[in-house]
Design a protein around this motif. Structure first.
Motif, PDB file in Angstrom:
ATOM      1  N   LEU A 153      18.701 -27.898  -4.298  1.00  0.00           N
ATOM      2  CA  LEU A 153      17.329 -27.847  -5.316  1.00  0.00           C
ATOM      3  C   LEU A 153      17.387 -25.788  -5.026  1.00  0.00           C
ATOM      4  N   ASP A 154      17.204 -25.774  -6.489  1.00  0.00           N
ATOM      5  CA  ASP A 154      17.322 -24.284  -6.791  1.00  0.00           C
ATOM      6  C   ASP A 154      15.895 -24.183  -7.262  1.00  0.00           C
ATOM      7  N   GLU A 155      15.473 -22.668  -7.076  1.00  0.00           N
ATOM      8  CA  GLU A 155      13.899 -23.172  -7.093  1.00  0.00           C
ATOM      9  C   GLU A 155      12.780 -23.179  -6.486  1.00  0.00           C
ATOM     10  N   ALA A 156      13.351 -23.764  -4.964  1.00  0.00           N
ATOM     11  CA  ALA A 156      13.370 -25.422  -3.867  1.00  0.00           C
ATOM     12  C   ALA A 156      11.260 -24.849  -3.552  1.00  0.00           C
ATOM     13  N   GLY A 188      21.708 -13.610  -8.437  1.00  0.00           N
ATOM     14  CA  GLY A 188      22.656 -14.329  -8.355  1.00  0.00           C
ATOM     15  C   GLY A 188      22.821 -15.342  -7.776  1.00  0.00           C
ATOM     16  N   LYS A 189      21.489 -15.762  -7.476  1.00  0.00           N
ATOM     17  CA  LYS A 189      21.848 -17.018  -6.618  1.00  0.00           C
ATOM     18  C   LYS A 189      22.595 -18.482  -7.215  1.00  0.00           C
ATOM     19  N   THR A 190      22.881 -18.832  -8.385  1.00  0.00           N
ATOM     20  CA  THR A 190      23.308 -19.563  -9.032  1.00  0.00           C
ATOM     21  C   THR A 190      25.094 -20.161  -8.843  1.00  0.00           C
ATOM     22  N   LEU A 191      25.258 -18.415  -8.712  1.00  0.00           N
ATOM     23  CA  LEU A 191      27.343 -18.346  -8.124  1.00  0.00           C
ATOM     24  C   LEU A 191      27.006 -18.862  -7.382  1.00  0.00           C
TER      25      LEU A 191
HETATM   26 MG    MG Z   1      18.079 -19.040 -10.009  1.00  0.00          MG
END
Ligand code: MG
Ligand code: ADP
Ligand code: ADP
Length: 246
Positions: A182-185, A79-82
């Motif tokens: 940054l997502d998936e940094a 749930g990182k996106t939220l």
């Molecule tokens: Mg993700």
């Protein structure tokens, strides 16, 4: 205090940093005055029907809603996106014609698409406008002075963004960027062929707003990400869910 430590222990939340805000255990706790959560955003979150925040959401939401810089590590599917879209949307509040104010970068087009779709859901009825760069080559029609006034949030892979920044005159203006995520940094900063590091440095340098908020999210804790974060960010909070692997 004790209760905070117990919650962190129960959910395998490890934190590093000074004065780290307490985790929440229910989305309703975000109604507290200190978070100033937009009622519409709260409704959008509740509309998904999630019973409770995931561990990364429990800790990252208070950290980011209180405007702290964050390096977050939590497993895939947690749930990182939220956890990063909610504070961005809350910070921006409503649409403005002044130009882009939030930038989210991801290592692949597919991931960027997923983030974009989640953002469309979460910004429902807020008036905020989100854009995803699909083809750098079609940019001249969509960007430049006009784009600035149309969108608040931009989602992309780094290549396309840097290409647009490098045009003369530049086709993107990042002076107003208040949120740099940054997502998936870990993947973005991975050494090797598809090295995004140089691109990221260029893009970050174009974000000259003096009060920009920065957040990095990854599945794993890696040294390049930690180094970058510690070098560039003051008052950093680091959050890891589960076993810390390096
Ligand atoms: Mg993700
Ligand atoms: P990650 O980026 O950590 O891999 P995602 O943000 O893609 O994870 O979320 C994975 C799945 O979990 C998505 O389908 C999302 O809708 C769902 N999800 C997010 N938050 C919660 C929650 N609090 N409770 C239940 N499911 C959730
Ligand atoms: P597309 O899938 O539409 O080709 P790309 O992100 O690959 O989107 O970019 C489109 C064009 O932008 C490419 O043909 C390339 O010429 C240019 N471009 C993209 N990234 C870079 C970069 N980092 N440096 C120089 N040119 C780039």
């Amino acid at each position: 205090e004790e209760q905070v430590l117990a919650i962190r222990k129960e959910h395998s939340i490890t934190v590093l940093g000074k004065d780290v805000p307490a985790p929440i255990t229910s989305f309703n706790e975000l109604d507290a005055v200190e978070y100033k959560l937009l009622p519409r955003l709260k409704e959008n979150i509740l509309s998904f029907g999630y019973e409770q925040p995931t561990p990364i959401q429990m800790q990252a939401l208070p950290v980011l809603l209180k405007d702290r810089a964050l390096m977050a590590c939590a497993p895939t599917g947690s749930g990182k996106t939220l956890a990063f879209l909610t504070p961005i949307i809350n910070g921006l509040r409503s649409h403005r014609t002044t130009g882009l104010r939030a930038l989210v970068l991801a290592p692949t087009r597919e991931l960027a698409q997923q983030i974009y779709r989640a953002c469309i859901e979460l910004t429902k009825s807020t008036g905020l406008r989100t854009h995803i760069i699909s083809k750098a080559s079609e940019a001249s029609q969509h960007y430049g002075p006009e784009c600035k006034q149309k969108y608040d949030i931009l989602v992309s892979t780094p290549n396309r963004v840097r290409f647009l920044l490098q045009q003369q005159p530049p086709l993107l203006d990042f002076k107003g960027i208040e949120w740099f995520v940054l997502d998936e940094a870990d993947r973005l900063m991975e050494e090797g062929q598809n090295n995004f590091k140089e691109q990221l440095d260029d893009i970050y340098a174009a974000c000259t707003h003096s009060q920009k908020r920065v957040a990095f999210f990854s599945a794993t804790y890696t040294v390049p990400v930690a180094k970058w974060a510690l070098r560039h960010l003051k008052n950093l909070v680091r959050v890891t869910i589960g076993v810390q692997n390096s």
